[in-house]
Design a protein around this motif. Sequence first.
Motif, PDB file in Angstrom:
ATOM      1  N   GLU A 255       0.810  -1.128   0.060  1.00 53.09           N
ATOM      2  CA  GLU A 255      -0.072  -0.129  -0.015  1.00 53.09           C
ATOM      3  C   GLU A 255       0.831   1.329  -0.132  1.00 53.09           C
ATOM      4  O   GLU A 255       1.782   1.339   0.958  1.00 53.09           O
ATOM      5  CB  GLU A 255      -0.766  -0.072   1.234  1.00 53.09           C
ATOM      6  CG  GLU A 255      -1.845   1.096   1.252  1.00 53.09           C
ATOM      7  CD  GLU A 255      -3.113   0.691   0.175  1.00 53.09           C
ATOM      8  OE1 GLU A 255      -4.000   1.481   0.294  1.00 53.09           O
ATOM      9  OE2 GLU A 255      -3.007  -0.275  -0.242  1.00 53.09           O
ATOM     10  N   THR A 256       0.495   2.240  -0.934  1.00 54.71           N
ATOM     11  CA  THR A 256       1.242   3.550  -0.918  1.00 54.71           C
ATOM     12  C   THR A 256       0.178   4.780  -0.654  1.00 54.71           C
ATOM     13  O   THR A 256      -1.105   4.455  -0.612  1.00 54.71           O
ATOM     14  CB  THR A 256       1.860   3.747  -2.160  1.00 54.71           C
ATOM     15  OG1 THR A 256       0.789   3.970  -3.150  1.00 54.71           O
ATOM     16  CG2 THR A 256       3.005   2.779  -2.483  1.00 54.71           C
ATOM     17  N   PHE A 257       0.589   5.679  -0.444  1.00 56.06           N
ATOM     18  CA  PHE A 257      -0.324   6.874  -0.224  1.00 56.06           C
ATOM     19  C   PHE A 257      -1.319   7.124  -1.465  1.00 56.06           C
ATOM     20  O   PHE A 257      -2.448   7.628  -1.189  1.00 56.06           O
ATOM     21  CB  PHE A 257       0.449   8.208  -0.004  1.00 56.06           C
ATOM     22  CG  PHE A 257      -0.456   9.417   0.702  1.00 56.06           C
ATOM     23  CD1 PHE A 257      -1.310   9.380   1.757  1.00 56.06           C
ATOM     24  CD2 PHE A 257      -0.418  10.470   0.017  1.00 56.06           C
ATOM     25  CE1 PHE A 257      -1.860  10.170   2.366  1.00 56.06           C
ATOM     26  CE2 PHE A 257      -1.110  11.451   0.298  1.00 56.06           C
ATOM     27  CZ  PHE A 257      -1.891  11.523   1.443  1.00 56.06           C
ATOM     28  N   SER A 258      -0.711   7.149  -2.341  1.00 56.73           N
ATOM     29  CA  SER A 258      -1.675   7.273  -3.631  1.00 56.73           C
ATOM     30  C   SER A 258      -0.596   6.783  -5.006  1.00 56.73           C
ATOM     31  O   SER A 258       0.326   6.309  -4.615  1.00 56.73           O
ATOM     32  CB  SER A 258      -1.917   8.788  -3.856  1.00 56.73           C
ATOM     33  OG  SER A 258      -0.911   9.507  -4.356  1.00 56.73           O
ATOM     34  N   PRO A 259      -1.237   6.686  -6.181  1.00 56.40           N
ATOM     35  CA  PRO A 259      -0.611   6.162  -7.342  1.00 56.40           C
ATOM     36  C   PRO A 259       0.443   6.977  -7.838  1.00 56.40           C
ATOM     37  O   PRO A 259       1.401   6.583  -8.368  1.00 56.40           O
ATOM     38  CB  PRO A 259      -1.921   6.048  -8.464  1.00 56.40           C
ATOM     39  CG  PRO A 259      -2.988   5.821  -7.630  1.00 56.40           C
ATOM     40  CD  PRO A 259      -2.781   6.724  -6.317  1.00 56.40           C
ATOM     41  N   GLN A 260       0.571   8.183  -7.201  1.00 59.32           N
ATOM     42  CA  GLN A 260       1.490   9.098  -7.517  1.00 59.32           C
ATOM     43  C   GLN A 260       2.958   8.738  -6.503  1.00 59.32           C
ATOM     44  O   GLN A 260       3.927   9.540  -6.812  1.00 59.32           O
ATOM     45  CB  GLN A 260       1.035  10.513  -7.426  1.00 59.32           C
ATOM     46  CG  GLN A 260       0.197  11.159  -8.489  1.00 59.32           C
ATOM     47  CD  GLN A 260      -1.067  10.233  -8.514  1.00 59.32           C
ATOM     48  OE1 GLN A 260      -1.737  10.528  -7.319  1.00 59.32           O
ATOM     49  NE2 GLN A 260      -1.672   9.878  -9.584  1.00 59.32           N
ATOM     50  N   HIS A 261       2.765   8.127  -5.595  1.00 57.80           N
ATOM     51  CA  HIS A 261       4.019   7.698  -4.797  1.00 57.80           C
ATOM     52  C   HIS A 261       4.076   6.162  -4.781  1.00 57.80           C
ATOM     53  O   HIS A 261       3.440   5.414  -4.707  1.00 57.80           O
ATOM     54  CB  HIS A 261       3.428   8.142  -3.195  1.00 57.80           C
ATOM     55  CG  HIS A 261       3.054   9.606  -3.044  1.00 57.80           C
ATOM     56  ND1 HIS A 261       1.811  10.114  -3.242  1.00 57.80           N
ATOM     57  CD2 HIS A 261       3.861  10.642  -2.469  1.00 57.80           C
ATOM     58  CE1 HIS A 261       2.031  11.229  -3.283  1.00 57.80           C
ATOM     59  NE2 HIS A 261       3.231  11.766  -2.354  1.00 57.80           N
ATOM     60  N   SER A 262       5.673   6.049  -4.519  1.00 61.38           N
ATOM     61  CA  SER A 262       6.130   4.707  -5.021  1.00 61.38           C
ATOM     62  C   SER A 262       6.555   3.978  -3.450  1.00 61.38           C
ATOM     63  O   SER A 262       6.564   2.943  -3.599  1.00 61.38           O
ATOM     64  CB  SER A 262       7.312   4.830  -5.785  1.00 61.38           C
ATOM     65  OG  SER A 262       8.137   5.499  -5.197  1.00 61.38           O
TER      66      SER A 262
END
Length: 327
Positions: free
Chosen positions: A76-83
């Motif tokens: 899990e990441t914060f959003s698709p824009q974060h890796s």
Amino acid sequence: MQDFSVMIIIPNLVIHYSDEALAVFMLRQTQTYKDSTIIRTRDQQKLDECDIVVDVGGVYDPEKNRYDHHQRGFFETFSPQHSIKLSSAGLIYKHFGKEIIGTRLNLNPADPKLELLYQKAYEDLIEGLDAQDNGINRYPEECQAKYKDLTNLPQQVARLNPWWNTENPDIDGQFYKAVELTGSEFYNLIDYLGLAWLPAREIVMKAFEKRFEIDKSGRILVLDMFCPWKAHLLDLEKEKNIANDENILYVLYPDDSENWRVQCVPVTLEAFNSRKPLPEEWLGLRDAELSEKAKIEECIFVHMSGFIGGNKTKDGALEMAKKALKS
């Protein structure tokens, strides 16, 4: 009274980290868990009795209020824009951050400012905690930092762990100190973003939208009042997809003496070199000598490096910027 438990996966519960300390603090700022009891354990029977479990248990399931990130298969990441994968702090922030910020700054859930602050606080603080908890180097092979580290918070929390040679350490007492420390850093950031960073962004945004009224090139920005502008300007250019040959070159603003400054935009936020320095023949000159050389009245100075100059009037500073633009 509801119970929620913060579990630490280190044997004997001796070591604590910044991510679970901040997760506990954030949960205690929510309406649901503000009066909850903290249970520090890895006993599965006790976990099953808790209303919410953080940092242990091997399960990530928001519907069941289970927030662990150590298990195999967690990506899990914060959003698709974060890796970067989330830590306990990131997980709790992702699900409860907007509520906490909205309560702190008295913002309506539908206010677009809330989303902006929610994203900004993650990038400025939480993402760094996630990265360090996951063992990610800030500077991999490339020179660009992979995440921010503005507080050195993980190291501050580490110093609150019992020393190796402490007899009968107050483990829980030190943990609660870590909770308060991380919470203080978190709220300091939220307050700054909401009460200083956001108003500055609005000033810069207003000037950015009027830049073509100042000069047809659109490369000169005039601020009605001074505020920290560099980061906001660079962010806005990126958000608006401004081409390099259309970037802002000069920013004008009044100083404390009611004179006006013309400052060059740096190449990058941390850089000392400018996109287009003030003209070489002006460098190091002052007052009448500078006014004569520039053929502009009321000049005050130009720095030897050419990154900033001054004039007694707004019109004079603007004339300096326009001449520099054409030089």
